[in-house]
Write a protein that holds these residues in place. Structure first.
Motif, PDB file in Angstrom:
ATOM      1  N   PHE A   9      17.294  -0.021  -9.226  1.00  0.00           N
ATOM      2  CA  PHE A   9      16.191   0.553  -9.979  1.00  0.00           C
ATOM      3  C   PHE A   9      14.855   0.217  -9.304  1.00  0.00           C
ATOM      4  CE2 PHE A   9      13.000   0.395 -13.384  1.00  0.00           C
ATOM      5  CZ  PHE A   9      13.139   1.658 -13.915  1.00  0.00           C
ATOM      6  N   GLU A  10      14.717  -1.011  -8.820  1.00  0.00           N
ATOM      7  CA  GLU A  10      13.506  -1.420  -8.122  1.00  0.00           C
ATOM      8  C   GLU A  10      13.287  -0.565  -6.877  1.00  0.00           C
ATOM      9  OE1 GLU A  10      10.555  -4.831  -7.406  1.00  0.00           O
ATOM     10  OE2 GLU A  10      11.723  -4.240  -9.147  1.00  0.00           O
ATOM     11  N   LEU A  39      18.055   5.267 -16.434  1.00  0.00           N
ATOM     12  CA  LEU A  39      17.871   4.208 -17.422  1.00  0.00           C
ATOM     13  C   LEU A  39      17.269   2.968 -16.768  1.00  0.00           C
ATOM     14  CD1 LEU A  39      21.154   4.423 -19.508  1.00  0.00           C
ATOM     15  CD2 LEU A  39      18.933   5.423 -20.020  1.00  0.00           C
ATOM     16  N   VAL A  40      16.322   2.360 -17.458  1.00  0.00           N
ATOM     17  CA  VAL A  40      15.764   1.110 -16.963  1.00  0.00           C
ATOM     18  C   VAL A  40      16.801   0.008 -17.181  1.00  0.00           C
ATOM     19  CG1 VAL A  40      13.435   1.875 -17.570  1.00  0.00           C
ATOM     20  CG2 VAL A  40      14.694   0.417 -19.155  1.00  0.00           C
ATOM     21  N   PRO A  41      16.746  -1.071 -16.398  1.00  0.00           N
ATOM     22  CA  PRO A  41      17.690  -2.181 -16.611  1.00  0.00           C
ATOM     23  C   PRO A  41      17.614  -2.715 -18.038  1.00  0.00           C
ATOM     24  CG  PRO A  41      16.539  -2.439 -14.537  1.00  0.00           C
ATOM     25  CD  PRO A  41      15.884  -1.290 -15.248  1.00  0.00           C
ATOM     26  N   GLU A  42      18.728  -3.235 -18.522  1.00  0.00           N
ATOM     27  CA  GLU A  42      18.807  -3.700 -19.912  1.00  0.00           C
ATOM     28  C   GLU A  42      17.769  -4.770 -20.224  1.00  0.00           C
ATOM     29  OE1 GLU A  42      22.114  -5.653 -22.970  1.00  0.00           O
ATOM     30  OE2 GLU A  42      22.706  -4.950 -20.976  1.00  0.00           O
ATOM     31  N   GLN A  43      17.549  -5.691 -19.277  1.00  0.00           N
ATOM     32  CA  GLN A  43      16.568  -6.752 -19.501  1.00  0.00           C
ATOM     33  C   GLN A  43      15.163  -6.177 -19.677  1.00  0.00           C
ATOM     34  OE1 GLN A  43      16.753 -10.015 -19.895  1.00  0.00           O
ATOM     35  NE2 GLN A  43      14.534 -10.386 -19.877  1.00  0.00           N
ATOM     36  N   LEU A  87      10.846  -3.257 -25.629  1.00  0.00           N
ATOM     37  CA  LEU A  87      10.972  -3.157 -27.090  1.00  0.00           C
ATOM     38  C   LEU A  87      10.371  -4.379 -27.780  1.00  0.00           C
ATOM     39  CD1 LEU A  87      14.554  -1.652 -27.539  1.00  0.00           C
ATOM     40  CD2 LEU A  87      12.358  -0.520 -27.875  1.00  0.00           C
ATOM     41  N   ARG A  88      10.549  -5.554 -27.179  1.00  0.00           N
ATOM     42  CA  ARG A  88       9.991  -6.765 -27.771  1.00  0.00           C
ATOM     43  C   ARG A  88       8.463  -6.723 -27.760  1.00  0.00           C
ATOM     44  NH1 ARG A  88       8.357 -11.155 -25.345  1.00  0.00           N
ATOM     45  NH2 ARG A  88       9.391 -10.606 -23.400  1.00  0.00           N
ATOM     46  N   ARG A  89       7.897  -6.233 -26.675  1.00  0.00           N
ATOM     47  CA  ARG A  89       6.438  -6.122 -26.586  1.00  0.00           C
ATOM     48  C   ARG A  89       5.911  -5.114 -27.613  1.00  0.00           C
ATOM     49  NH1 ARG A  89       3.739  -6.561 -21.012  1.00  0.00           N
ATOM     50  NH2 ARG A  89       4.908  -8.136 -19.892  1.00  0.00           N
ATOM     51  N   ARG A 146      17.272   4.500 -30.207  1.00  0.00           N
ATOM     52  CA  ARG A 146      18.463   4.888 -29.467  1.00  0.00           C
ATOM     53  C   ARG A 146      18.471   4.106 -28.161  1.00  0.00           C
ATOM     54  NH1 ARG A 146      20.613  10.930 -27.680  1.00  0.00           N
ATOM     55  NH2 ARG A 146      22.418  10.179 -26.517  1.00  0.00           N
ATOM     56  N   VAL A 147      19.602   3.541 -27.828  1.00  0.00           N
ATOM     57  CA  VAL A 147      19.718   2.695 -26.646  1.00  0.00           C
ATOM     58  C   VAL A 147      19.369   3.498 -25.402  1.00  0.00           C
ATOM     59  CG1 VAL A 147      21.304   1.361 -25.221  1.00  0.00           C
ATOM     60  CG2 VAL A 147      21.458   1.235 -27.716  1.00  0.00           C
ATOM     61  N   GLY A 148      18.546   2.916 -24.552  1.00  0.00           N
ATOM     62  CA  GLY A 148      18.221   3.546 -23.274  1.00  0.00           C
ATOM     63  C   GLY A 148      16.795   4.043 -23.198  1.00  0.00           C
ATOM     64  N   ILE A 149      16.011   3.484 -22.281  1.00  0.00           N
ATOM     65  CA  ILE A 149      14.685   3.986 -21.931  1.00  0.00           C
ATOM     66  C   ILE A 149      14.797   4.532 -20.517  1.00  0.00           C
ATOM     67  CG2 ILE A 149      12.271   3.386 -21.486  1.00  0.00           C
ATOM     68  CD1 ILE A 149      12.516   1.198 -23.571  1.00  0.00           C
ATOM     69  N   SER A 150      14.416   5.787 -20.307  1.00  0.00           N
ATOM     70  CA  SER A 150      14.605   6.411 -19.005  1.00  0.00           C
ATOM     71  C   SER A 150      13.285   6.621 -18.277  1.00  0.00           C
ATOM     72  CB  SER A 150      15.341   7.753 -19.151  1.00  0.00           C
ATOM     73  OG  SER A 150      14.560   8.664 -19.902  1.00  0.00           O
ATOM     74  N   VAL A 151      13.384   6.654 -16.947  1.00  0.00           N
ATOM     75  CA  VAL A 151      12.211   6.824 -16.083  1.00  0.00           C
ATOM     76  C   VAL A 151      12.526   7.888 -15.031  1.00  0.00           C
ATOM     77  CG1 VAL A 151      10.643   5.725 -14.440  1.00  0.00           C
ATOM     78  CG2 VAL A 151      11.505   4.425 -16.389  1.00  0.00           C
TER      79      VAL A 151
END
Length: 443
Positions: free
Chosen positions: A125-126, A156-160, A166-168, A402-407
């Motif tokens: 991803f990087e 999808l961005v990495p899970e971490q 989402l936490r931010r 919904r699980v998954g943030i895409s770029v």
């Protein structure tokens, strides 16, 4: 009563104190950062209490003048407005310090120690983010049978990184932080809600048993998922810098704009093209529980509290919520409404709004915590301005991700910048109409 306020006597420069600068500039290195943050929070908390003490004294003088002359000194009004800004500024500063203290250090491929697949995905991803090479990332997502492929508008961005974003957003979004949260992989979330509880009867040991009691009845509440997107731009020069954390940039670019859009929708969303807002359910004009609509009460005066005993309405609002729900209840309003409430007193002459009892805590109103949400309606004479809500919003409202943030990387549209089309899917809906009540500022 003679006005004793003299602007010349206001020698304390609260505005300078609100900046929260440390008295020890040398204590600013990374080794002492946590210590400095603690000192800064303590100093800001002290300044807040000092400003609030000045505020109550000034407002007492204003009320005394109103009682004597039916008008107050304009200088007192100006001082109250200035102190209001200082109190709000200190509250924001304390919240910012709290957010910073909650941020976790970012993991790297060298320090993760997690599964090799996760590290490999992060590295791929990087590479995609920096120079657009997608072959390795595409192969990994196809191997994982992911739905977040380029055909669907990105990777999808990495899970971490997703967890961190989402936490931010949760820390920045007032409604997310007080509502219940769920993660799903489908298009919507459906939950059965009890609308009719079964009856029960007392039976003697030898009594004949009566007809079976009424059955429990359910209603399905559905939270639909909608797409939220952002399009931040980054220079290619910055992407070429190996020392730059691309995940950090991505999170910082979207956290504020996503939190802003979500906060507005979670309050006032229409439920068709965006999440249903907690103010957009069916509302009835009493505090009674119906299970199908939100209870409310009117102030009897357009855009304001009644001229006397304004706090009585808040008492009615509090006790309009069931005892079991009230244990986890809180107030919800915006900063302009909060400024008006700071001037209210109870029947014993005590101010009903109080500043936080400790750094990192919430202000309180009549013993219940307060959440400030900028997108709550103002106290205006507009039609049905529900400017104050009270109840257990964790029980009453649900945010569903919904699980998954895409770029999706776009290096062509805005040269020399690289655009990143970032999308996340989120929904929100009312789960329990009786969990909170509204105060309507209308006649």
């Amino acid at each position: 009563m003679k006005n004793t306020y003299n602007p010349a006597l206001e020698t304390k420069d609260f505005a300078r104190e609100a900046a929260g600068k440390s008295a020890h500039p040398a204590l600013s290195g990374p080794a002492t950062g946590q210590f400095v943050s603690g000192m800064e929070a303590s100093g800001s908390f002290n300044q807040l209490n000092h400003a609030y003490s000045e505020y109550t004294q000034t407002n007492d003088m204003r009320l005394a003048e109103l009682e004597q002359k039916s008008s107050s000194d304009v200088l007192l009004d100006e001082k109250l407005a200035r102190l209001d800004e200082i109190i709000d500024g200190q509250l924001r500063h304390l919240n910012e310090l709290q957010l910073k203290s909650q941020r976790l250090p970012r993991s790297t491929p060298e320090t993760t120690g997690g599964p090799s697949a996760e590290v490999e995905h992060k590295s791929a991803f990087e590479t995609y983010m920096r120079d657009g090479q997608e072959t390795h990332l595409k192969a990994l997502e196809q191997k994982a049978m992911s739905s977040g492929t380029a055909a669907d508008g990105g990777y999808l961005v990495p899970e971490q990184l997703e967890t961190d974003i989402l936490r931010r957003i949760t820390a920045l979004s007032p409604i997310r932080s007080i509502a219940s949260n769920r993660k799903i992989s489908g298009a919507s979330y459906r939950r059965p809600v009890v609308t009719v509880n079964p009856d029960a009867d007392w039976e003697g040991e030898t009594d004949a048993r009566s007809t079976p009691t009424n059955a429990m009845k359910f209603e399905m509440r559905e939270v639909k998922i909608f797409e939220l997107s952002a399009l931040p731009a980054v220079t290619q020069t910055l992407l070429d810098d190996a020392a730059v954390n691309i995940g950090e940039i991505l999170a910082e670019e979207v956290e504020t704009v996503f939190a802003e859009k979500e906060s507005a929708a979670f309050l006032n969303g229409n439920g068709t093209s965006q999440p249903q807002g907690l103010l957009k359910g069916t509302i009835h004009g009493t505090l009674d529980d119906t299970g199908l609509s939100i209870g409310s009460i009117k102030t009897g005066q357009a855009g304001a509290f009644p001229s006397s005993n304004g706090s009585d309405l808040l008492i009615s609002l509090i006790y309009g919520v069931k005892t079991a729900i009230r244990r986890n209840a809180r107030f919800l309003f915006n900063r302009r409404t909060q400024a008006a409430i700071r001037k209210l007193k109870d029947g014993q002459g005590n101010y009903i709004w109080q500043p936080p009892a400790a750094a990192g805590a919430d202000p309180s109103l009549m013993g219940f915590p307060v959440t400030e949400a900028e997108h709550m309606p103002d106290m205006t004479a507009a039609s049905d301005p529900y400017a104050i809500a009270f109840g257990d919003f964790h029980r009453g409202y649900m945010v569903v991700d919904r699980v998954g943030i895409s770029v999706l990387r776009d290096p062509y549209t805005s040269k020399p910048n690289v655009l990143f089309y970032i999308t996340k899917r989120v929904g929100g809906g009312i789960m329990d109409f009786d969990a909170y009540k509204l105060l309507n500022f209308s006649a």
